[in-house]
Write a protein that holds these residues in place. Structure first.
Motif, short mmCIF file in Angstrom:
data_model
loop_
_atom_site.label_atom_id
_atom_site.label_comp_id
_atom_site.label_asym_id
_atom_site.label_seq_id
_atom_site.Cartn_x
_atom_site.Cartn_y
_atom_site.Cartn_z
N VAL A 7 0.84 -1.20 0.00
CA VAL A 7 0.00 0.00 0.00
C VAL A 7 0.88 1.25 0.00
O VAL A 7 0.62 2.22 -0.73
CB VAL A 7 -0.96 0.00 1.20
N LEU A 8 1.94 1.23 0.81
CA LEU A 8 2.86 2.37 0.85
C LEU A 8 3.51 2.58 -0.51
O LEU A 8 3.64 3.72 -0.98
CB LEU A 8 3.94 2.13 1.91
N GLN A 9 3.92 1.48 -1.14
CA GLN A 9 4.53 1.59 -2.46
C GLN A 9 3.54 2.14 -3.48
O GLN A 9 3.90 2.91 -4.37
CB GLN A 9 5.06 0.22 -2.91
N GLY A 10 2.26 1.74 -3.33
CA GLY A 10 1.24 2.18 -4.27
C GLY A 10 0.96 3.67 -4.21
O GLY A 10 0.64 4.29 -5.22
N VAL A 11 1.10 4.26 -3.01
CA VAL A 11 0.84 5.70 -2.87
C VAL A 11 2.14 6.50 -2.92
O VAL A 11 2.13 7.72 -2.74
CB VAL A 11 0.09 6.00 -1.55
N GLY A 12 3.26 5.79 -3.17
CA GLY A 12 4.54 6.48 -3.33
C GLY A 12 5.11 7.06 -2.06
O GLY A 12 5.86 8.04 -2.11
N ARG A 13 4.79 6.46 -0.92
CA ARG A 13 5.34 6.95 0.35
C ARG A 13 6.39 5.98 0.88
O ARG A 13 6.13 4.77 0.96
CB ARG A 13 4.23 7.13 1.40
N PRO A 14 7.58 6.45 1.25
CA PRO A 14 8.62 5.57 1.77
C PRO A 14 8.34 5.16 3.21
O PRO A 14 7.55 5.79 3.92
CB PRO A 14 9.89 6.43 1.69
N GLN A 15 9.01 4.09 3.64
CA GLN A 15 8.86 3.64 5.01
C GLN A 15 9.33 4.70 6.01
O GLN A 15 8.77 4.82 7.11
CB GLN A 15 9.68 2.36 5.24
N SER A 16 10.32 5.48 5.60
CA SER A 16 10.84 6.51 6.50
C SER A 16 9.78 7.57 6.83
O SER A 16 9.74 8.10 7.93
CB SER A 16 12.06 7.19 5.87
N ALA A 17 8.90 7.84 5.86
CA ALA A 17 7.83 8.82 6.11
C ALA A 17 6.85 8.30 7.14
O ALA A 17 6.38 9.04 8.02
CB ALA A 17 7.12 9.15 4.80
N LEU A 18 6.52 7.00 7.02
CA LEU A 18 5.62 6.39 8.00
C LEU A 18 6.28 6.38 9.38
O LEU A 18 5.62 6.68 10.39
CB LEU A 18 5.27 4.97 7.57
N ALA A 19 7.57 6.06 9.44
CA ALA A 19 8.28 6.03 10.71
C ALA A 19 8.28 7.41 11.37
O ALA A 19 8.06 7.54 12.58
CB ALA A 19 9.72 5.54 10.49
N GLU A 20 8.52 8.45 10.56
CA GLU A 20 8.54 9.81 11.10
C GLU A 20 7.16 10.23 11.59
O GLU A 20 7.02 10.87 12.63
CB GLU A 20 9.03 10.78 10.03
N SER A 21 6.12 9.82 10.87
CA SER A 21 4.76 10.17 11.27
C SER A 21 4.37 9.51 12.59
O SER A 21 3.71 10.12 13.43
CB SER A 21 3.77 9.76 10.16
N LEU A 22 4.81 8.24 12.77
CA LEU A 22 4.45 7.49 13.97
C LEU A 22 5.43 7.71 15.11
O LEU A 22 5.23 7.18 16.21
CB LEU A 22 4.39 5.99 13.64
N LYS A 23 6.52 8.47 14.82
CA LYS A 23 7.58 8.70 15.81
C LYS A 23 8.19 7.38 16.27
O LYS A 23 8.41 7.15 17.47
CB LYS A 23 7.06 9.51 17.00
N LEU A 24 8.46 6.49 15.31
CA LEU A 24 9.12 5.21 15.57
C LEU A 24 10.38 5.14 14.73
O LEU A 24 10.54 5.87 13.75
CB LEU A 24 8.20 4.03 15.22
N SER A 25 11.29 4.25 15.09
CA SER A 25 12.51 4.08 14.30
C SER A 25 12.18 3.34 13.01
O SER A 25 11.19 2.59 12.93
CB SER A 25 13.55 3.27 15.09
N GLU A 26 13.00 3.54 11.98
CA GLU A 26 12.80 2.84 10.72
C GLU A 26 13.01 1.35 10.88
O GLU A 26 12.42 0.54 10.16
CB GLU A 26 13.74 3.40 9.66
N ALA A 27 13.85 0.96 11.85
CA ALA A 27 14.04 -0.47 12.11
C ALA A 27 12.76 -1.11 12.61
O ALA A 27 12.40 -2.22 12.22
CB ALA A 27 15.17 -0.66 13.13
N ALA A 28 12.03 -0.40 13.49
CA ALA A 28 10.76 -0.92 14.01
C ALA A 28 9.73 -1.03 12.90
O ALA A 28 8.96 -2.01 12.84
CB ALA A 28 10.25 -0.02 15.13
#
Length: 393
Positions: A7-28
């Protein structure tokens, strides 16, 4: 793997953007997307709600959002021809691997008759860095002379190994210390998830260790008075008592508060019980100074963190493990392969307006990646593990 990744790939959003939004590490986030492992310190339903909001704001359709948390099978990697393999992107690449097994063909190809990363059979098999040596000594001195510490570390950092080493060290040195270990099987922090470890259970374990032939009293007050008396008699006989609680991140808050009462059991100026809690980083959340419910516990508890293996010591760690298995490291992996392992288990992160590197160089993760690389090298007919082999795992 969760459909959320597609879904993230479909909307063109990287995992890092989701991590920043949730205030979690990219590893998590990588663990969540690739392995469906939700952060234990957060409520899953609340986190899912925040992810849905992010997807909505990113333009995902309702159907994709509804199915985002379903799991899908990972496609099998084509390892027969390296030219056909897709080059790892880094961001979407799984950081950690599940438990890996050294295949018989790999053992034969590398002339290995023992898994270098198998369970330790003696104290001499334990690799000790300056960080590990410090935590090891703090645990031993606490058991011998008293105190209250919390040892925190990620899964696979070596916490259980240090607990076993403590028990073995006290036995080998013939130290007059009784190690008391309550059973924590299926232990959870509330009775909804599983069976919570209560102070009465801890008291029962202590009584069984200190005075196994004594019949417990019926009322809780009488049992605690009985325990106090038994501890005094054991102390008079020359013994010290150390309560070791593993999986301490699953302790409910009331039990954490009651540990202070156990710590206060004394005769004269001498504390009768020392306490060592061992748990994952979630334990630090419960022991936060902002948590008023456990303020008195936090003020008395020293917290010790078991860090990952330093990148500069990775070769030293691998060399030690393989030499214990009777194999020179140079016959298994080259310098480029070691650097690739360090890079694979490190990830850039952006916190507080600055770039940081998160290291996942924990013994378990290193062992799993190394074994997977050796299995792949054997499959490809490569004599040693190289950087390309590590990247191909």
């Amino acid at each position: 793997m969760l459909k959320l990744k597609h879904v993230l790939q479909g909307v063109g959003r990287p995992q890092s953007a989701l991590a920043e939004s949730l205030k979690l590490s990219e590893a998590a986030i990588a663990q969540l997307l690739n392995h469906g492992q939700w952060p234990r310190s957060l409520d899953n339903e609340e986190l899912q709600g925040r992810i849905r909001v992010f997807l909505t704001e990113s333009g995902a359709n309702d159907a994709d959002i509804a199915n985002a948390f379903e799991e899908v099978d990972l496609p099998c990697a084509n390892t027969t021809d390296p030219a056909l393999k897709k080059e790892p992107s880094g961001e979407d690449e799984p950081m950690l691997l599940p438990k890996q097994t050294l295949l018989p063909s790999t053992r034969k190809a590398f002339s290995l008759f023992r898994d270098p990363f198998d369970e330790l059979s003696c104290a001499q098999d334990m690799w000790v860095s300056p960080d590990i040596r410090y935590v090891r000594e703090v645990m031993y001195q606490t058991a011998r002379h008293g105190g209250f510490i919390a040892v925190e570390g990620e899964s696979g950092a070596g916490k259980s190994t240090l607990r076993r080493d403590l028990v073995n060290r006290i036995a080998e040195n013939n130290d007059p210390v009784l190690i008391i270990e309550p059973y924590v099987l299926a232990s959870e922090d509330n009775d909804t998830k599983g069976k919570s470890l209560k102070s009465t259970h801890i008291a029962e374990s202590m009584m069984a260790a200190v005075s196994p032939l004594t019949k417990p009293k019926n009322s809780p007050e009488a049992r605690f008075a009985q325990l106090h008396k038994a501890l005094k008699e054991s102390h008079a006989a020359g013994y010290r008592h150390c309560l070791v609680i593993e999986e301490a991140h699953s302790l409910p808050i009331p039990t954490l508060k009651h540990l202070k009462r156990i710590l206060e059991l004394e005769v004269g100026f001498t504390k009768l019980v020392s306490i060592i809690m061992i748990g994952q980083p979630e334990l630090s959340v419960k022991l936060s100074e902002r948590n008023a419910d456990v303020r008195e516990v936090v003020q008395r508890c020293e917290r010790v963190t078991l860090p990952p293996v330093e990148g500069a010591r990775l070769e030293e760690f691998l060399k030690f493990r393989f030499e214990r298995a009777g194999k020179p490291l140079a016959e298994v992996i080259d310098a480029g392969g070691i650097q690739a392992i360090a890079a694979r288990l490190s990830q850039a992160d952006h916190r507080g307006g600055r770039d940081e590197t998160i290291s996942l160089l924990y013994p378990l993760a290193i062992g799993n990646l190394m074994i997977a690389a050796m299995n792949l090298a054997t499959h490809l007919g490569v004599p040693t593990v190289t950087a390309d082999v590590v990247k191909g795992v």
